[in-house]
Structures are given as C-alpha cells and as structure tokens.
Design a protein around this motif. Sequence first.
Motif, PDB file in Angstrom:
ATOM      1  N   ASP A 109      -8.578   7.717  -2.643  1.00  0.00           N
ATOM      2  CA  ASP A 109      -8.751   6.561  -3.770  1.00  0.00           C
ATOM      3  C   ASP A 109     -10.026   4.789  -3.121  1.00  0.00           C
ATOM      4  O   ASP A 109      -9.859   5.159  -2.906  1.00  0.00           O
ATOM      5  CB  ASP A 109      -7.211   6.055  -3.870  1.00  0.00           C
ATOM      6  CG  ASP A 109      -5.920   6.802  -3.590  1.00  0.00           C
ATOM      7  OD1 ASP A 109      -6.634   8.025  -4.479  1.00  0.00           O
ATOM      8  OD2 ASP A 109      -4.716   6.271  -3.901  1.00  0.00           O
TER       9      ASP A 109
ATOM     10  N   ALA B 103       1.487   0.989  -4.446  1.00  0.00           N
ATOM     11  CA  ALA B 103       0.180   0.968  -5.146  1.00  0.00           C
ATOM     12  C   ALA B 103      -0.047   3.170  -4.669  1.00  0.00           C
ATOM     13  O   ALA B 103      -0.872   3.466  -4.999  1.00  0.00           O
ATOM     14  CB  ALA B 103      -1.040   0.585  -4.117  1.00  0.00           C
TER      15      ALA B 103
ATOM     16  N   ASN C  84      -8.276   2.608  -8.820  1.00  0.00           N
ATOM     17  CA  ASN C  84      -6.737   3.986  -8.643  1.00  0.00           C
ATOM     18  C   ASN C  84      -5.807   3.164  -8.656  1.00  0.00           C
ATOM     19  O   ASN C  84      -4.577   3.403  -9.161  1.00  0.00           O
ATOM     20  CB  ASN C  84      -6.402   5.471  -7.837  1.00  0.00           C
ATOM     21  CG  ASN C  84      -7.979   6.308  -7.946  1.00  0.00           C
ATOM     22  OD1 ASN C  84      -9.058   6.003  -6.742  1.00  0.00           O
ATOM     23  ND2 ASN C  84      -8.053   6.953  -8.593  1.00  0.00           N
ATOM     24  N   ALA C  85      -6.094   2.081  -7.708  1.00  0.00           N
ATOM     25  CA  ALA C  85      -4.579   0.799  -8.266  1.00  0.00           C
ATOM     26  C   ALA C  85      -5.871  -0.580  -7.411  1.00  0.00           C
ATOM     27  O   ALA C  85      -6.824  -0.236  -6.412  1.00  0.00           O
ATOM     28  CB  ALA C  85      -4.437   0.953  -5.936  1.00  0.00           C
TER      29      ALA C  85
ATOM     30  N   ALA D   2      -8.110   4.638   1.713  1.00  0.00           N
ATOM     31  CA  ALA D   2      -8.659   4.726   0.333  1.00  0.00           C
ATOM     32  C   ALA D   2     -10.231   4.312   1.407  1.00  0.00           C
ATOM     33  O   ALA D   2     -10.525   3.825   2.503  1.00  0.00           O
ATOM     34  CB  ALA D   2      -7.851   3.075   0.055  1.00  0.00           C
TER      35      ALA D   2
ATOM     36  N   CYS E 274      -4.691   4.054   4.734  1.00  0.00           N
ATOM     37  CA  CYS E 274      -4.104   4.846   4.001  1.00  0.00           C
ATOM     38  C   CYS E 274      -5.012   5.693   3.229  1.00  0.00           C
ATOM     39  O   CYS E 274      -4.644   7.177   2.972  1.00  0.00           O
ATOM     40  CB  CYS E 274      -3.462   3.856   2.850  1.00  0.00           C
ATOM     41  SG  CYS E 274      -2.230   3.661   3.375  1.00  0.00           S
TER      42      CYS E 274
ATOM     43  N   CYS F 202       0.767  -1.120  -0.295  1.00  0.00           N
ATOM     44  CA  CYS F 202      -0.176   0.407  -0.182  1.00  0.00           C
ATOM     45  C   CYS F 202       0.967   1.481  -0.171  1.00  0.00           C
ATOM     46  O   CYS F 202       0.486   1.994  -0.857  1.00  0.00           O
ATOM     47  CB  CYS F 202      -0.705  -0.066   0.955  1.00  0.00           C
ATOM     48  SG  CYS F 202      -2.400  -1.547   1.037  1.00  0.00           S
TER      49      CYS F 202
ATOM     50  N   VAL G 205      -1.335   4.494  -1.943  1.00  0.00           N
ATOM     51  CA  VAL G 205      -2.489   4.606  -2.033  1.00  0.00           C
ATOM     52  C   VAL G 205      -2.493   5.617  -1.101  1.00  0.00           C
ATOM     53  O   VAL G 205      -1.726   5.524  -0.050  1.00  0.00           O
ATOM     54  CB  VAL G 205      -2.993   3.185  -0.902  1.00  0.00           C
ATOM     55  CG1 VAL G 205      -4.579   3.795  -0.294  1.00  0.00           C
ATOM     56  CG2 VAL G 205      -3.197   2.002  -1.150  1.00  0.00           C
TER      57      VAL G 205
ATOM     58  N   ALA H  82      -5.179  -0.662   3.373  1.00  0.00           N
ATOM     59  CA  ALA H  82      -5.473   0.479   2.855  1.00  0.00           C
ATOM     60  C   ALA H  82      -6.533   1.661   3.229  1.00  0.00           C
ATOM     61  O   ALA H  82      -6.541   2.532   3.155  1.00  0.00           O
ATOM     62  CB  ALA H  82      -6.120  -0.583   1.859  1.00  0.00           C
TER      63      ALA H  82
ATOM     64  N   VAL I 227      -9.554   1.339  -3.871  1.00  0.00           N
ATOM     65  CA  VAL I 227      -8.157   0.559  -4.026  1.00  0.00           C
ATOM     66  C   VAL I 227      -8.943  -1.065  -4.047  1.00  0.00           C
ATOM     67  O   VAL I 227     -10.479  -1.246  -3.181  1.00  0.00           O
ATOM     68  CB  VAL I 227      -7.261   0.701  -2.776  1.00  0.00           C
ATOM     69  CG1 VAL I 227      -6.377  -0.766  -2.905  1.00  0.00           C
ATOM     70  CG2 VAL I 227      -6.652   1.765  -2.831  1.00  0.00           C
TER      71      VAL I 227
END
Length: 348
Positions: A166, A160, A235-236, A190, A188, A156, A162, A185, A168
């Motif tokens: 985002d 990625a 986005n990822a 996401a 972060c 992550c 993140v 995630a 994910v």
Amino acid sequence: MKAMLLHGLGQPLKLAEVAMPKVGPNDVLVHVRACGVGLTVVILIATPGRVTSYPRIPGHEIAGEIVAIGSEVKSVSVGQHVTNHFYLTCGQCANCRSGRETLCLHPRGNVGAACDGGYAEYIALPERNVIPIPEGVSDVEAAVASDAIATPYHACHKEARVGPGDNVLIIGAGGGVGIHMVQMAKLCGARVLASDIGDDKLALAKQWGADELIDARRGDIAPQVKAATGGKGANAAIDIVGTRATLEASVRSLAVGGRLVIIGAKPKSVYKDDPSFMLDPGDFLHRGLELHSSRYVNAAEIALTLELVRQQRIKPVITQTFPLEKVEAAHELVRNNATAGRIALVIE
C-alpha cells in the motif's frame, strides 16, 4: 508531593506542593517516573469544558511503579510498573464490553481533565485504567507508547487497514505521533509517503523508514503524492494535523477506493481557524472513498503496542526530556510545532 497545577483555562502551569492522592478500594497509587507530552494535553487544557474543575494536574501518558493498591484490586500488585489508558469509562456498556472503550456510553472524562493526571510525583488511577509494562520496556518508553505508538497501531491496523504494498500518506509524519505512524505503517508492509514542514521533521521521517518525502512547503500535497505514485494516489491517507487544508489535500491525494483516517483535530476555540472541510459527495461516491475517525485505542491495544516495543519492532523516538518543573517549556515547543519526535517528562 510536587505537582504542576493548572489554575484556569489555558493558564500556565505552576509548580506546587499538594496532598498525596487518596486511594479508593478499586484504585492503585503509582509513583510516576515518566509522562509523555503531546498536542492532546496542550489542546485539552485550552479547550473550554474539557477540564472539569480547577486546580487540576494535567498529563495522561503516564508510567511508573505501583506503591499501594485498594482493597478490591486483584489484577495488579505493589511493585509492578504500569502505564495507563487515557479515558475514564464505565466498563459496563455495550461499547466498553466490545473493546470500544473510547466510545463509552457513560464516559466520565479523561485522565488529567476529569481527575488529576501525571504531571506529579504520584497519581491514583482506577485499576481498570492501568496496563502492566513488560520487562525490557523502560518507563519513559511505555509512557510514550501508551498514546503516541498505540494510536498508530489502531490507526494502521483497524482504520486504514494497511497492507503490504500500500502507498500510505502520513501528514504530520515528523511529529510525536507521526514518527511512530511511519514505523507502524512500514511494519504493516506499506510504502510510506511522509509529509511535513521543516527539514528536521522530514529528515527524521526519512531516518525512521519513510520511502518518499512530501514537503508541504512546496505547495499542494496532492500533486506531489500523485507524482510519487505514478498518478494513482495513496491507498490510505492518515492525517495527524487536522486542518482544513490538510484534510482536503488528503482527499485529493487518495487513489480509487482509498481511505482517509483522521487522527488529529485542531479546534477553532484553540487555534482560531475553522478546521471544517468540504467533501464532494459525487466524487466521494464515484471513487469509492472511505472516511474514518481514529479515536485513541482500547486497553488491549496498548498491551499489544507495549509488546511490539519489547520486541523492538517499534522504537519509541524520544528526542527531548524535561524535568517536572520545566513542563511549560515542553508545552511551548509543542504549541509552536517546534519539536520533531516525541518529548517527555522524566520525574526523579
């Protein structure tokens, strides 16, 4: 001491009494208290060329107490609880010195493959491979964190990249690594789209923070991702499964400028199906996509992960534990994709 021995490629492990490990001047002897069990070890023991000699004691997600140290050991002491790094590295090459140990230019293999691992009461490890466990983190939590949580940290944060807001996609979100990828995630910032098969895995992903569930049993993942993101895509995409179908679906699920991060791979030698996948270079270029491999972590990232666990910002999700002699039952669950969350050995 008691240990589970692998006598040949892909063979069932057998409980045996073996000699205590020898401790060299740069080694530490650890009384093993817990050892994580995941897909990596199941694949490793069945992949030709990975195990250097037999019999071998597998197991690489180790935690326990140091009971003896070699004459040259300076950074840790008897009585400390430690976990470990999976790769046996030179520590001197350009990649090792820049924090990219997993790309060591002079690798010596892996714990549990090129040296005996943690499916035993004791293990000798190089000083360079052990990481102290902070107060407040149990041995079983640290064992799982050393791989199943540290890997999401690296994926992550480094691959990625993140960030808040985002979208994910996590493929394999209910498994032992995936359930911690969901948490990482989210940490972060996401919005997590969790994909898996099985009601128990999807429910577990939801319990640990997934915002949207993508049921792979309903067909192609990509249209479900597009529907959940207003047509934009992810986005990822972080693919922990690593089959041709999931990897190609990951690419189709990406938004413009999206990043595909490959965590898992199921080798043809073990699973019979070829995981190679097709990329259209024109489409890849036009959409500005990125392809990343995420190969484990460095030792510093394990220490950072353990701190996140200590702060309770990430919670190890350990759904089942087994005694040492029942490791084959644990392996069978992993082989059959029949467990949600992480499982571990607890060694008395």
